[in-house]
Scaffold this motif. Structure first.
Motif, PDB file in Angstrom:
ATOM      1  N   LEU A 133       1.635  21.335 -17.157  1.00 17.68           N
ATOM      2  CA  LEU A 133       2.331  22.620 -17.122  1.00 17.68           C
ATOM      3  C   LEU A 133       3.101  22.858 -18.418  1.00 17.68           C
ATOM      4  O   LEU A 133       3.130  23.980 -18.935  1.00 17.68           O
ATOM      5  N   GLY A 134       3.692  21.813 -18.945  1.00 18.12           N
ATOM      6  CA  GLY A 134       4.393  21.929 -20.223  1.00 18.12           C
ATOM      7  C   GLY A 134       3.431  22.283 -21.351  1.00 18.12           C
ATOM      8  O   GLY A 134       3.737  23.114 -22.203  1.00 18.12           O
ATOM      9  N   GLN A 135       2.252  21.665 -21.345  1.00 18.32           N
ATOM     10  CA  GLN A 135       1.249  21.961 -22.367  1.00 18.32           C
ATOM     11  C   GLN A 135       0.789  23.417 -22.257  1.00 18.32           C
ATOM     12  O   GLN A 135       0.626  24.102 -23.266  1.00 18.32           O
ATOM     13  N   LEU A 175       1.031  16.458 -13.695  1.00 16.39           N
ATOM     14  CA  LEU A 175       1.063  17.909 -13.514  1.00 16.39           C
ATOM     15  C   LEU A 175       2.190  18.538 -14.324  1.00 16.39           C
ATOM     16  O   LEU A 175       2.011  19.601 -14.929  1.00 16.39           O
ATOM     17  N   ILE A 176       3.335  17.883 -14.362  1.00 21.47           N
ATOM     18  CA  ILE A 176       4.462  18.394 -15.138  1.00 21.47           C
ATOM     19  C   ILE A 176       4.101  18.450 -16.624  1.00 21.47           C
ATOM     20  O   ILE A 176       4.380  19.436 -17.310  1.00 21.47           O
ATOM     21  N   LYS A 191       0.839  -1.203   0.000  1.00 20.78           N
ATOM     22  CA  LYS A 191       0.000   0.000   0.000  1.00 20.78           C
ATOM     23  C   LYS A 191       0.876   1.257   0.000  1.00 20.78           C
ATOM     24  O   LYS A 191       0.570   2.234  -0.680  1.00 20.78           O
ATOM     25  N   ASP A 192       1.971   1.217   0.766  1.00 17.69           N
ATOM     26  CA  ASP A 192       2.882   2.360   0.793  1.00 17.69           C
ATOM     27  C   ASP A 192       3.542   2.558  -0.569  1.00 17.69           C
ATOM     28  O   ASP A 192       3.667   3.678  -1.057  1.00 17.69           O
ATOM     29  N   LEU A 193       3.932   1.432  -1.178  1.00 19.45           N
ATOM     30  CA  LEU A 193       4.561   1.495  -2.487  1.00 19.45           C
ATOM     31  C   LEU A 193       3.582   2.052  -3.525  1.00 19.45           C
ATOM     32  O   LEU A 193       3.942   2.906  -4.344  1.00 19.45           O
ATOM     33  N   GLU A 194       2.340   1.604  -3.486  1.00 22.05           N
ATOM     34  CA  GLU A 194       1.317   2.099  -4.412  1.00 22.05           C
ATOM     35  C   GLU A 194       1.037   3.584  -4.179  1.00 22.05           C
ATOM     36  O   GLU A 194       0.814   4.344  -5.128  1.00 22.05           O
ATOM     37  N   ALA A 195       1.042   4.007  -2.913  1.00 26.35           N
ATOM     38  CA  ALA A 195       0.828   5.425  -2.604  1.00 26.35           C
ATOM     39  C   ALA A 195       1.946   6.267  -3.210  1.00 26.35           C
ATOM     40  O   ALA A 195       1.697   7.337  -3.786  1.00 26.35           O
ATOM     41  N   LEU A 196       3.180   5.792  -3.122  1.00 24.92           N
ATOM     42  CA  LEU A 196       4.305   6.517  -3.720  1.00 24.92           C
ATOM     43  C   LEU A 196       4.201   6.551  -5.242  1.00 24.92           C
ATOM     44  O   LEU A 196       4.453   7.573  -5.873  1.00 24.92           O
ATOM     45  N   LYS A 197       3.831   5.416  -5.835  1.00 23.61           N
ATOM     46  CA  LYS A 197       3.658   5.368  -7.288  1.00 23.61           C
ATOM     47  C   LYS A 197       2.549   6.312  -7.737  1.00 23.61           C
ATOM     48  O   LYS A 197       2.679   7.000  -8.751  1.00 23.61           O
ATOM     49  N   SER A 198       1.460   6.329  -6.991  1.00 22.26           N
ATOM     50  CA  SER A 198       0.334   7.209  -7.317  1.00 22.26           C
ATOM     51  C   SER A 198       0.755   8.672  -7.228  1.00 22.26           C
ATOM     52  O   SER A 198       0.427   9.482  -8.101  1.00 22.26           O
ATOM     53  N   HIS A 199       1.505   8.985  -6.186  1.00 23.12           N
ATOM     54  CA  HIS A 199       1.999  10.352  -6.010  1.00 23.12           C
ATOM     55  C   HIS A 199       2.912  10.742  -7.173  1.00 23.12           C
ATOM     56  O   HIS A 199       2.794  11.835  -7.728  1.00 23.12           O
ATOM     57  N   GLN A 200       3.800   9.843  -7.560  1.00 19.41           N
ATOM     58  CA  GLN A 200       4.714  10.118  -8.675  1.00 19.41           C
ATOM     59  C   GLN A 200       3.938  10.288  -9.977  1.00 19.41           C
ATOM     60  O   GLN A 200       4.244  11.163 -10.779  1.00 19.41           O
ATOM     61  N   SER A 201       2.920   9.482 -10.165  1.00 21.43           N
ATOM     62  CA  SER A 201       2.099   9.575 -11.373  1.00 21.43           C
ATOM     63  C   SER A 201       1.387  10.927 -11.441  1.00 21.43           C
ATOM     64  O   SER A 201       1.334  11.573 -12.491  1.00 21.43           O
TER      65      SER A 201
END
Length: 85
Positions: free
Chosen positions: A30-32, A26-27, A11-21
């Motif tokens: 912002l580029g668009q 957002l990046i 669950k912690d790993l998925e939370a980190l992956k979700s956050h990174q996604s």
């Protein structure tokens, strides 16, 4: 020391992956937006240049009319020219 993936709660790993996604999305957004802003600024610059050309043409037309008809005002709707006193 390296951590082996098995040491993390999934669950912690998925939370980190979700956050990174979300961060990656957002990046990209912002580029668009930056690209859209650049395109709008370029369009605005082109329109400003076109406006300058139109103003120059207007001045030439006004000068030609003054030479031909004298000073006065022209009602574009009716085509009536009123000479200036």
């Amino acid at each position: 020391a390296e951590f082996i993936m098995g040491n993390f709660d999934s669950k912690d790993l998925e939370a980190l992956k979700s956050h990174q996604s979300k961060t990656d999305q957002l990046i990209v957004q912002l580029g668009q937006i930056s690209l859209q802003k650049y395109q709008l600024e370029e369009s605005e610059q082109n329109l400003r240049q076109e406006m300058l050309k139109i103003r120059e043409e207007e001045q030439k037309i006004a000068s030609n009319f003054t030479s031909k008809y004298g000073k006065g005002t022209l009602d574009l709707t009716s085509g009536t020219f009123t000479p200036q006193d």
